[in-house]
Design a protein around this motif. Structure first.
Motif, mmCIF file in Angstrom:
data_model
loop_
_atom_site.group_PDB
_atom_site.id
_atom_site.type_symbol
_atom_site.label_atom_id
_atom_site.label_comp_id
_atom_site.label_asym_id
_atom_site.label_seq_id
_atom_site.Cartn_x
_atom_site.Cartn_y
_atom_site.Cartn_z
ATOM 1 N N PHE A 79 0.784 -1.247 0.000
ATOM 2 C CA PHE A 79 0.000 0.000 0.000
ATOM 3 C C PHE A 79 0.817 1.299 0.000
ATOM 4 O O PHE A 79 0.502 2.245 0.729
ATOM 5 C CB PHE A 79 -0.940 0.030 1.225
ATOM 6 N N THR A 109 0.301 -1.118 -4.592
ATOM 7 C CA THR A 109 -0.764 -0.323 -5.206
ATOM 8 C C THR A 109 -0.367 0.185 -6.598
ATOM 9 O O THR A 109 -1.102 0.959 -7.215
ATOM 10 C CB THR A 109 -1.144 0.858 -4.288
ATOM 11 N N LEU A 175 -8.404 -0.533 1.190
ATOM 12 C CA LEU A 175 -7.832 0.664 0.585
ATOM 13 C C LEU A 175 -8.940 1.671 0.275
ATOM 14 O O LEU A 175 -10.077 1.280 -0.009
ATOM 15 C CB LEU A 175 -7.113 0.284 -0.707
ATOM 16 N N MET A 179 -7.637 3.246 -5.080
ATOM 17 C CA MET A 179 -6.404 2.459 -4.903
ATOM 18 C C MET A 179 -6.773 0.986 -4.848
ATOM 19 O O MET A 179 -7.783 0.617 -4.250
ATOM 20 C CB MET A 179 -5.688 2.828 -3.601
ATOM 21 N N CYS A 181 -4.963 -3.279 -5.055
ATOM 22 C CA CYS A 181 -3.802 -4.170 -5.143
ATOM 23 C C CYS A 181 -3.662 -4.553 -6.606
ATOM 24 O O CYS A 181 -4.311 -5.486 -7.096
ATOM 25 C CB CYS A 181 -3.998 -5.413 -4.272
#
Ligand SMILES: Cc1cc2nc3c(=O)[nH]c(=O)nc-3n(C[C@H](O)[C@H](O)[C@H](O)COP(=O)(O)O)c2cc1C
Ligand SMILES: O=C(O)C(=O)c1ccccc1
Length: 352
Positions: A79, A109, A175, A179, A181
């Motif tokens: 992140f 991210t 998140l 944003m 993954c």
């Protein structure tokens, strides 16, 4: 610009959303292991040698075939865009500038391809949580290979997510809007949900068989991250891993695991030089790096210090954090009378 990692943490804390600061700083349960990691370094003393004519110390090492200018790697952390809009790109540029390796988190991210494109020619490793869907796991491994990653760091300390009281209190479990993954995209834009971003699954079913599957799946060297028991270190060698990475996940998984540096001697003895041993957890100063290497680590990694640099100053902040550590490692070796990190041994360290 802050002058120590402690000052970087204070600057980062000032800038970050408090829940995000807690996510980065916090750990599991009572955070006994979080504190133990740093405290253990304070309980080790350095015993310098004198009159050795050592000259300027050499701190470069070669890891799994890649030369690195300093023995401090960037640990995989999730992140980065919570800390800086450029996210993992900024971290990668700073790591490449310092001549060291960034281990890109599966929970990044920014997609691993985009991180790699930001640092042409740099060495990146990719961190993997084996997913129960092995076809999807393989797809991620192929992406890491295609992006040019030079090793696969398989994190094995997370059969379940650690229970982090700060996150539970803050209600931080996802998140913010915008944003994702990016390494968890399904890669199937025509699928029923479009290019679905899968959740990262922590599975208690993962076993040594999965390590064997990965070994057959890829030619990349496999680094096992999160080994703490010497018996597991020996098993890892039987299963053909290329390196061991001693870690308690910065105290974020099982609380009350011993401090990382205190785990090193037994693991190093069990491995008996067969493969390199890396370590992370609580490294904040040059002497910490030197102590870990004196106890047999081939290199160390830092997690939170990089996040503090990123949050406080973006790419420049991370560059400064890595530069501070490099200068302190060199200075510490000079004061120890040691010419090269390769000359370090346990005789330099005492309990105190
Ligand atoms: C915010 C944060 C996120 C992390 N994310 C990951 C991750 O995605 N994968 C992983 O293997 N380890 C992850 N870790 C653990 C780090 O790789 C490393 O083991 C730990 O941070 C080392 O301790 P230190 O922060 O004291 O240097 C994370 C750690 C932090 C602090
Ligand atoms: O927060 C972490 O420590 C971590 O390892 C993780 C794992 C999956 C998703 C996000 C973070």
């Amino acid at each position: 610009m802050p002058r120590t990692i402690r000052e970087f943490e204070a600057a980062a804390r000032d800038r970050l959303d408090p829940a995000h600061y807690d996510y980065f700083a916090g750990g599991a349960g009572e955070e006994i292991t979080v504190r133990a990691n740093e405290a253990a370094f304070a309980r080790l003393a350095l015993l310098p040698r004198v009159l050795r004519g050592a000259g300027s110390p050499r701190i470069g090492v070669t890891l799994l075939g890649s030369p690195v200018a300093m023995p401090v790697l960037v640990a995989p952390t999730a992140f980065h865009r919570l800390a800086d809009p450029e996210g993992e790109r900024a971290t990668a540029r700073a790591a490449a500038g310092a001549g060291t390796i960034m281990i890109v988190s599966m929970a990044a991210t920014v997609a691993v391809e985009d991180v790699a494109a930001a640092v042409p020619g740099a060495t990146l490793w990719f961190q993997l949580y084996v997913q129960p869907d092995m076809a999807f796991t393989e797809a991620i491994v192929r992406r890491a290979e295609a992006a040019g990653c030079a090793a696969l760091v398989v994190t094995v300390d997370s059969p379940a997510r650690g229970r982090r009281d700060r996150d539970l209190r803050n209600g931080f479990d996802d998140l913010p809007e915008g944003m994702r993954c990016e390494n968890m995209r399904d890669g199937d834009p025509g699928g029923p949900d479009g290019d679905l971003v899968r959740p990262i699954v922590m599975s208690p079913e993962i076993s040594w068989e999965h390590v064997d599957l990965l070994r057959r799946m890829t030619r990349l060297p496999i680094v096992l991250k999160g080994v703490t028991h010497p018996a597991d270190a020996r098993l890892a060698l039987d299963h053909g891993v290329s390196a061991l990475y001693v870690s308690n996940h910065g105290g974020r998984q099982l609380d009350t695991v011993p401090a990382a540096v205190d785990l090193l001697p037994e693991i190093v003895a069990a491995v008996a030089g067969a493969v390199p041993v890396l370590v992370d957890g609580g490294i904040r100063r040059g002497p910490d790096v030197v102590k870990a290497m004196a106890l047999g680590a081939s290199a160390v990694a830092v997690g939170r210090p990089v996040i503090w640099g990123l949050a406080a100053g973006g790419e420049r902040g991370v560059a400064r954090v890595l530069g501070l550590l490099r200068d302190e490692v060199e200075h510490t070796l000079t004061l120890c009378g040691v010419a090269s990190v390769h000359d370090l041994g346990p005789d330099l360290v005492r309990p105190c």
